[in-house]
Scaffold this motif. Structure first.
Motif, PDB file in Angstrom:
ATOM      1  N   ALA A   1      28.337 -25.198 -26.797  1.00 15.46           N
ATOM      2  CA  ALA A   1      28.485 -24.697 -28.165  1.00 15.46           C
ATOM      3  C   ALA A   1      29.950 -24.682 -28.578  1.00 15.46           C
ATOM      4  O   ALA A   1      30.859 -24.607 -27.752  1.00 15.46           O
ATOM      5  N   ASP A   2      30.182 -24.726 -29.871  1.00 10.01           N
ATOM      6  CA  ASP A   2      31.522 -24.723 -30.456  1.00 10.01           C
ATOM      7  C   ASP A   2      31.984 -23.277 -30.664  1.00 10.01           C
ATOM      8  O   ASP A   2      31.201 -22.410 -31.055  1.00 10.01           O
ATOM      9  N   LEU A   3      33.276 -23.025 -30.421  1.00  4.37           N
ATOM     10  CA  LEU A   3      33.805 -21.668 -30.532  1.00  4.37           C
ATOM     11  C   LEU A   3      33.701 -21.142 -31.965  1.00  4.37           C
ATOM     12  O   LEU A   3      33.407 -19.958 -32.181  1.00  4.37           O
ATOM     13  N   ARG A   4      33.923 -21.998 -32.952  1.00  5.80           N
ATOM     14  CA  ARG A   4      33.822 -21.569 -34.354  1.00  5.80           C
ATOM     15  C   ARG A   4      32.393 -21.188 -34.704  1.00  5.80           C
ATOM     16  O   ARG A   4      32.139 -20.210 -35.413  1.00  5.80           O
ATOM     17  N   ALA A   5      31.436 -21.961 -34.218  1.00  6.88           N
ATOM     18  CA  ALA A   5      30.038 -21.635 -34.464  1.00  6.88           C
ATOM     19  C   ALA A   5      29.692 -20.305 -33.816  1.00  6.88           C
ATOM     20  O   ALA A   5      28.970 -19.476 -34.396  1.00  6.88           O
ATOM     21  N   LEU A   6      30.222 -20.077 -32.623  1.00  5.50           N
ATOM     22  CA  LEU A   6      29.968 -18.817 -31.935  1.00  5.50           C
ATOM     23  C   LEU A   6      30.557 -17.643 -32.712  1.00  5.50           C
ATOM     24  O   LEU A   6      29.953 -16.565 -32.783  1.00  5.50           O
ATOM     25  N   GLN A   7      31.712 -17.852 -33.314  1.00  4.16           N
ATOM     26  CA  GLN A   7      32.327 -16.802 -34.127  1.00  4.16           C
ATOM     27  C   GLN A   7      31.385 -16.365 -35.242  1.00  4.16           C
ATOM     28  O   GLN A   7      31.190 -15.164 -35.489  1.00  4.16           O
ATOM     29  N   VAL A   8      30.776 -17.335 -35.923  1.00  4.92           N
ATOM     30  CA  VAL A   8      29.853 -17.026 -37.014  1.00  4.92           C
ATOM     31  C   VAL A   8      28.616 -16.307 -36.482  1.00  4.92           C
ATOM     32  O   VAL A   8      28.160 -15.311 -37.051  1.00  4.92           O
ATOM     33  N   LEU A   9      28.081 -16.783 -35.366  1.00  4.55           N
ATOM     34  CA  LEU A   9      26.872 -16.184 -34.810  1.00  4.55           C
ATOM     35  C   LEU A   9      27.100 -14.737 -34.386  1.00  4.55           C
ATOM     36  O   LEU A   9      26.233 -13.877 -34.565  1.00  4.55           O
ATOM     37  N   LEU A  10      28.264 -14.461 -33.824  1.00  2.00           N
ATOM     38  CA  LEU A  10      28.565 -13.110 -33.349  1.00  2.00           C
ATOM     39  C   LEU A  10      29.021 -12.185 -34.469  1.00  2.00           C
ATOM     40  O   LEU A  10      29.089 -10.969 -34.276  1.00  2.00           O
ATOM     41  N   GLY A  11      29.360 -12.752 -35.628  1.00  2.00           N
ATOM     42  CA  GLY A  11      29.824 -11.930 -36.734  1.00  2.00           C
ATOM     43  C   GLY A  11      31.240 -11.432 -36.566  1.00  2.00           C
ATOM     44  O   GLY A  11      31.607 -10.373 -37.077  1.00  2.00           O
ATOM     45  N   HIS A  12      32.073 -12.198 -35.836  1.00  2.00           N
ATOM     46  CA  HIS A  12      33.475 -11.824 -35.660  1.00  2.00           C
ATOM     47  C   HIS A  12      34.265 -12.209 -36.905  1.00  2.00           C
ATOM     48  O   HIS A  12      34.195 -13.358 -37.357  1.00  2.00           O
ATOM     49  N   ALA A  13      35.039 -11.277 -37.438  1.00  2.00           N
ATOM     50  CA  ALA A  13      35.866 -11.591 -38.606  1.00  2.00           C
ATOM     51  C   ALA A  13      37.042 -12.485 -38.226  1.00  2.00           C
ATOM     52  O   ALA A  13      37.528 -13.264 -39.045  1.00  2.00           O
ATOM     53  N   ASP A  14      37.495 -12.392 -36.973  1.00  3.73           N
ATOM     54  CA  ASP A  14      38.680 -13.137 -36.525  1.00  3.73           C
ATOM     55  C   ASP A  14      38.306 -13.973 -35.301  1.00  3.73           C
ATOM     56  O   ASP A  14      37.694 -13.469 -34.355  1.00  3.73           O
ATOM     57  N   ILE A  15      38.702 -15.246 -35.305  1.00  5.37           N
ATOM     58  CA  ILE A  15      38.416 -16.137 -34.174  1.00  5.37           C
ATOM     59  C   ILE A  15      39.059 -15.620 -32.891  1.00  5.37           C
ATOM     60  O   ILE A  15      38.568 -15.889 -31.781  1.00  5.37           O
ATOM     61  N   ALA A  16      40.152 -14.841 -33.021  1.00  9.50           N
ATOM     62  CA  ALA A  16      40.824 -14.314 -31.832  1.00  9.50           C
ATOM     63  C   ALA A  16      39.883 -13.430 -31.022  1.00  9.50           C
ATOM     64  O   ALA A  16      39.969 -13.383 -29.788  1.00  9.50           O
TER      65      ALA A  16
END
Length: 307
Positions: free
Chosen positions: A260-275
């Motif tokens: 999986a892509d890290l950016r896609a994971l960010q959206v799935l987890l609902g993280h406001a910041d990629i960090a």
């Protein structure tokens, strides 16, 4: 007022910032320790320079205080000296340029894929299970399937209304931190488990997918923790290793491990910041090491050590 302005600072924290009693007590201890050290060196909070504060912080490190404790002390000092400067008790802020020690970010704890499967399998009721036992395990299966399929926070899961599954096919609408809404995919297994629970609970007429003892309110976190503890024991897992957040970490870790892509994971987890999502990059690094070990021509000849 104390000559060092500590009482005034604490009063400001209480009156203007609503600091809790425990916070005020911690600030008082930290500032008393600092002023005692400064006085021993012949300076006060009103006359100390940046070098004096650096020496004090170095002394904390020399005492073996944890980096997190040092960072908390520095946060207190920064607020205190800023207060002194703003109140005209000293002409400058000697703590302005001080930096906190680097904090090590612990790697997230997660289950193996086999352990997750064992946990889900443990939700199957015994043939002679009582109706209450059957429903408890049905709740467990629906919750665990959904947590692992979507990476939801436990607060998001327990707040889900019954209509949450009425979104687009294969998707679910979730309200996360700060009231932000997002759509997350939901596996067929998770949807099946959720709908089975909804049918079993139809007579309860609760607005929540996971109702509590009082159907007008959702299940509590403590109630879910007890269910999770029981299922862990049934699966042969140490309950101390298991929590809703561990399942969230497992979801993220296993997705990345399968490409999986890290950016896609960010959206799935609902993280406001990629960090925030980057705590999972340890998985990507492992995959890169494996790729080099498996495919680099020198690794097969034993001339390239990876690790």
């Amino acid at each position: 007022m104390q000559a060092d302005g500590i009482d005034a600072f604490l009063e400001m924290q209480a009156a203007e910032r609503g600091a809790a009693l425990n916070t005020l007590a911690a600030y008082a201890r930290d500032l008393a320790d600092m002023t005692a050290v400064l006085h021993a060196g012949g300076v006060t909070a009103r006359t100390a320079g940046e070098a004096d504060l650096r020496a004090y912080l170095a002394g904390l490190a020399g005492q073996g205080l944890a980096a997190r404790t040092q960072a908390r002390r520095l946060s207190c000092l920064k607020q205190y000296f800023l207060f002194l400067a703003r109140e005209g008790m000293r002409p400058d802020n000697p703590a302005a340029l001080l930096e906190a020690p680097r904090l090590d970010t612990p790697l997230p704890r997660f289950l193996s894929e086999g352990e997750v499967e064992a946990l889900l399998a443990a939700c199957a009721p015994e043939p002679d299970a009582t109706p209450a036992r059957q429903r408890r395990l049905q709740v467990a299966r629906a919750a665990l399937e959904m947590l692992y399929a979507s990476g939801l926070r436990i607060s998001e899961l327990l707040a889900l209304p019954r209509r949450a599954l009425d979104a687009a096919p294969g998707m679910m609408l979730v309200r996360g931190k700060g009231g932000r809404e997002r759509m997350v995919p939901m596996s067929a297994r998770a949807r099946e488990a959720a709908r089975a629970l909804m049918e079993a609970d139809a007579a309860r007429r609760s607005p929540f997918l996971f109702p509590g003892r009082g159907v007008a309110r959702p299940m509590t976190r403590q109630g879910f923790d007890r269910i999770l503890h029981d299922v862990a024991l049934r699966a042969g897992l140490d309950p101390a290793r298991l929590s809703p957040h561990v399942l969230r970490h497992s979801f993220a870790t296993h997705l990345l491990a399968h490409g999986a892509d890290l950016r896609a994971l960010q959206v799935l987890l609902g993280h406001a910041d990629i960090a925030t999502t980057q705590i999972y990059t340890h998985v990507m690094l492992d995959r890169l090491r494996e790729a080099v070990a498996d495919h680099h021509p020198l690794s097969h000849a034993g001339e390239l050590e990876v690790g």
